[in-house]
Write a protein that holds these residues in place. Structure first.
Motif, mmCIF file in Angstrom:
data_model
loop_
_atom_site.group_PDB
_atom_site.id
_atom_site.type_symbol
_atom_site.label_atom_id
_atom_site.label_comp_id
_atom_site.label_asym_id
_atom_site.label_seq_id
_atom_site.Cartn_x
_atom_site.Cartn_y
_atom_site.Cartn_z
ATOM 1 N N SER A 1 0.995 -1.123 0.142
ATOM 2 C CA SER A 1 0.133 0.019 -0.024
ATOM 3 C C SER A 1 0.898 1.186 -0.036
ATOM 4 C CB SER A 1 -0.855 -0.121 1.440
ATOM 5 O OG SER A 1 -1.906 -1.056 1.272
ATOM 6 N N GLN A 2 0.413 2.110 -0.472
ATOM 7 C CA GLN A 2 0.996 3.481 -0.685
ATOM 8 C C GLN A 2 0.090 4.675 -0.192
ATOM 9 O OE1 GLN A 2 2.736 4.356 -4.458
ATOM 10 N NE2 GLN A 2 3.298 2.179 -4.799
ATOM 11 N N LEU A 3 0.711 5.374 0.944
ATOM 12 C CA LEU A 3 -0.021 6.398 1.664
ATOM 13 C C LEU A 3 0.615 7.857 1.358
ATOM 14 C CD1 LEU A 3 -1.139 3.936 2.882
ATOM 15 C CD2 LEU A 3 -2.083 5.156 4.959
ATOM 16 N N GLY A 4 0.014 8.695 1.003
ATOM 17 C CA GLY A 4 0.429 10.251 0.914
ATOM 18 C C GLY A 4 0.758 10.910 2.321
ATOM 19 N N SER A 5 1.102 11.872 2.365
ATOM 20 C CA SER A 5 1.330 12.856 3.390
ATOM 21 C C SER A 5 0.267 13.304 4.084
ATOM 22 C CB SER A 5 2.467 13.938 2.937
ATOM 23 O OG SER A 5 3.760 13.760 2.189
ATOM 24 N N GLU A 6 0.317 13.728 5.215
ATOM 25 C CA GLU A 6 -0.514 14.256 6.130
ATOM 26 C C GLU A 6 -1.916 13.485 6.128
ATOM 27 O OE1 GLU A 6 -0.738 18.631 5.537
ATOM 28 O OE2 GLU A 6 1.313 18.571 5.640
ATOM 29 N N CYS A 7 -2.066 12.001 6.092
ATOM 30 C CA CYS A 7 -3.307 11.513 5.982
ATOM 31 C C CYS A 7 -3.697 11.025 7.295
ATOM 32 C CB CYS A 7 -3.225 10.198 5.120
ATOM 33 S SG CYS A 7 -2.790 10.417 3.339
ATOM 34 N N ILE A 8 -4.653 10.613 7.595
ATOM 35 C CA ILE A 8 -5.124 9.929 9.204
ATOM 36 C C ILE A 8 -6.041 8.942 8.758
ATOM 37 C CG2 ILE A 8 -6.289 10.578 11.239
ATOM 38 C CD1 ILE A 8 -5.798 13.352 10.705
ATOM 39 N N ILE A 9 -5.473 7.745 9.374
ATOM 40 C CA ILE A 9 -6.122 6.477 9.336
ATOM 41 C C ILE A 9 -6.559 6.005 10.701
ATOM 42 C CG2 ILE A 9 -6.007 4.030 8.690
ATOM 43 C CD1 ILE A 9 -5.548 6.166 6.372
ATOM 44 N N HIS A 10 -7.834 6.081 10.864
ATOM 45 C CA HIS A 10 -8.402 6.014 12.237
ATOM 46 C C HIS A 10 -8.646 4.476 12.758
ATOM 47 C CE1 HIS A 10 -9.568 9.970 13.089
ATOM 48 N NE2 HIS A 10 -9.895 10.174 11.840
ATOM 49 N N PRO A 11 -8.892 4.306 14.086
ATOM 50 C CA PRO A 11 -8.692 2.964 14.587
ATOM 51 C C PRO A 11 -9.483 1.920 13.621
ATOM 52 C CG PRO A 11 -8.894 4.627 16.319
ATOM 53 C CD PRO A 11 -9.161 5.303 14.949
ATOM 54 N N ASN A 12 -8.789 0.566 13.590
ATOM 55 C CA ASN A 12 -9.287 -0.674 12.858
ATOM 56 C C ASN A 12 -9.741 -0.412 11.444
ATOM 57 O OD1 ASN A 12 -9.169 -1.996 15.466
ATOM 58 N ND2 ASN A 12 -10.909 -0.801 15.966
ATOM 59 N N ALA A 13 -9.286 0.898 10.743
ATOM 60 C CA ALA A 13 -9.380 0.819 9.266
ATOM 61 C C ALA A 13 -8.605 -0.287 8.649
ATOM 62 C CB ALA A 13 -9.264 2.219 8.941
ATOM 63 N N VAL A 14 -8.900 -0.734 7.654
ATOM 64 C CA VAL A 14 -8.005 -1.877 6.913
ATOM 65 C C VAL A 14 -7.969 -1.370 5.457
ATOM 66 C CG1 VAL A 14 -7.869 -3.893 5.988
ATOM 67 C CG2 VAL A 14 -9.148 -3.750 8.300
ATOM 68 N N ILE A 15 -6.472 -1.162 5.172
ATOM 69 C CA ILE A 15 -6.221 -0.424 3.687
ATOM 70 C C ILE A 15 -5.436 -1.583 3.325
ATOM 71 C CG2 ILE A 15 -4.812 1.282 2.555
ATOM 72 C CD1 ILE A 15 -7.241 2.411 4.195
ATOM 73 N N GLY A 16 -6.138 -1.947 1.901
ATOM 74 C CA GLY A 16 -5.501 -3.039 1.237
ATOM 75 C C GLY A 16 -5.852 -4.483 1.234
ATOM 76 N N ALA A 17 -6.897 -4.710 1.796
ATOM 77 C CA ALA A 17 -7.540 -6.068 1.909
ATOM 78 C C ALA A 17 -7.982 -6.606 0.621
ATOM 79 C CB ALA A 17 -8.919 -6.277 2.874
ATOM 80 N N ASP A 18 -8.060 -7.952 0.646
ATOM 81 C CA ASP A 18 -8.432 -8.611 -0.648
ATOM 82 C C ASP A 18 -9.760 -7.895 -1.276
ATOM 83 O OD1 ASP A 18 -6.197 -10.032 -0.694
ATOM 84 O OD2 ASP A 18 -6.999 -11.838 -0.417
ATOM 85 N N GLY A 19 -9.737 -7.760 -2.335
ATOM 86 C CA GLY A 19 -10.922 -7.443 -3.402
ATOM 87 C C GLY A 19 -11.883 -8.461 -3.275
ATOM 88 N N PHE A 20 -13.076 -8.282 -3.420
ATOM 89 C CA PHE A 20 -14.303 -9.500 -3.135
ATOM 90 C C PHE A 20 -14.358 -10.026 -4.787
ATOM 91 C CE2 PHE A 20 -18.730 -10.941 -2.735
ATOM 92 C CZ PHE A 20 -18.581 -11.874 -1.651
ATOM 93 N N GLY A 21 -13.602 -11.072 -4.905
ATOM 94 C CA GLY A 21 -13.551 -11.779 -6.332
ATOM 95 C C GLY A 21 -13.837 -13.164 -6.163
#
Length: 334
Positions: A167-187
């Motif tokens: 995963s690639q995140l830019g500057s000054e982002c906020i990822i709040h508790p228990n968020a998930v970035i980059g889980a498998d797509g539903f395929g």
């Protein structure tokens, strides 16, 4: 607790003071709960009648205010109440938790990970192989950053959040508790023996100053990337499916969702609990009302409502006709 004169507060807001108060301002509070020594706001003329019963010493008001503040009370008149309120709340906001030590000894950091000198990593956090963390990044306790991910400068990852591999995140982002970035797509695809999982080999690319709410999910792409543009604000409990592409400064309210391969232009607003069908394109500046179901493309600048969603003025006409049928003829919707 430090306190401020109305003049000191106005140096921040750059408004016009109406009336005066000798009270020092210690904090901010909503109008009906405020007490002496607190500042509040009147965001709309229809709330002017609440001022008399409020005990707030000061209120931020708009240019169209038509009441007087009263004895030992004052208004600060500004061009934009919402922006002034944001400045005020940032001014009074408590400081973020302090990391002591800066890198907690119980955090796992792979030897190949790259951390800037001022990066902070909390207790129990996991930083995988070849991860790159920019300047001022804050990783709160028990967050997980998996292999080959890149986190830009001054980005904050709160506890329990998971940033999946690549995963690639830019500057000054906020990822709040228990968020998930980059889980498998539903395929999945059906076969004679059941459902076959389709590998999702892409990643997620998030721009600068993006905020992802608690328990929200952004799935990785099947092939290339799921993309979240600069300045997008995603509420809690939001689902963004694989290979979606969001333009800049989009807003998605709580419990809304995008199926796979949805494209949003810039400044699109998705209301709470709205759902968007896969492979739909929503043009820049469009608004999807809360609870709506979008099954087809939406032109730029349009507002849609309902399920299935139609242009707002048409939806309102339909609802009005339905109400009239029920009232005049006793017809009940099925």
């Amino acid at each position: 607790m430090k306190s401020y004169s109305i003049e000191e507060i106005n140096e921040l807001l750059n408004g016009i003071i109406i009336g005066n108060t000798i009270e020092k301002i210690k904090s901010a509070e909503q109008l009906d709960k405020a007490v002496a020594g607190q500042i509040s706001f009147i965001g709309n003329k229809r709330y002017e009648n609440l001022w008399d019963n409020s005990k707030a010493s000061v209120a931020i008001v708009g240019q169209d205010i038509s009441i007087e503040p009263g004895d030992n009370r004052a208004f600060i008149k500004v061009k934009n109440v919402d922006i002034a309120l944001a400045q005020l709340l940032e001014f009074f906001a408590p400081k973020l938790p302090v990391f002591e030590p800066r890198i907690h000894p119980t955090a796992y950091i792979d030897s190949t990970a790259e951390l800037s000198e001022d990066t902070c990593v909390g207790a129990g956090a996991y930083i995988g192989a070849r991860v790159k963390l920019g300047k001022g990044v804050m990783i709160f306790p028990n967050a997980t950053i998996l292999e080959d991910s890149i986190i830009g400068d001054k980005t904050t990852i709160w506890s329990g959040a998971v940033i999946r591999e690549r995963s690639q995140l830019g500057s000054e982002c906020i990822i709040h508790p228990n968020a998930v970035i980059g889980a498998d797509g539903f395929g999945f695809t059906p076969s004679e023996t059941g459902l076959v999982k389709i590998p999702q080999i892409g990643n997620v690319v998030i721009g600068n100053q993006v905020e992802i709410g608690a328990n929200s999910c952004v799935d990785r792409g099947k092939f290339s990337a799921t993309i979240i543009g600069n300045g997008c604000k995603i509420d809690n409990l939001v689902q963004i499916g694989h290979n979606c592409v969001l333009g800049q400064f989009c807003i998605m309210a709580g419990s809304s969702g995008l199926a796979g391969s949805v494209t949003l232009g810039d400044f699109v607003v998705i209301g709470g609990s709205a759902s968007i069908k896969d492979h739909v394109t929503i043009g820049s500046g469009a608004v999807v009302g809360a609870g709506s179901g979008v099954t087809g493309n939406i032109e730029a600048g349009k507002t849609v409502l309902g399920y299935p969603a139609v242009e707002a003025k048409n939806a309102l006409k339909q609802w009005a006709i339905l109400k009239r049928l029920v009232k005049d003829y006793g017809v009940k919707p099925q």
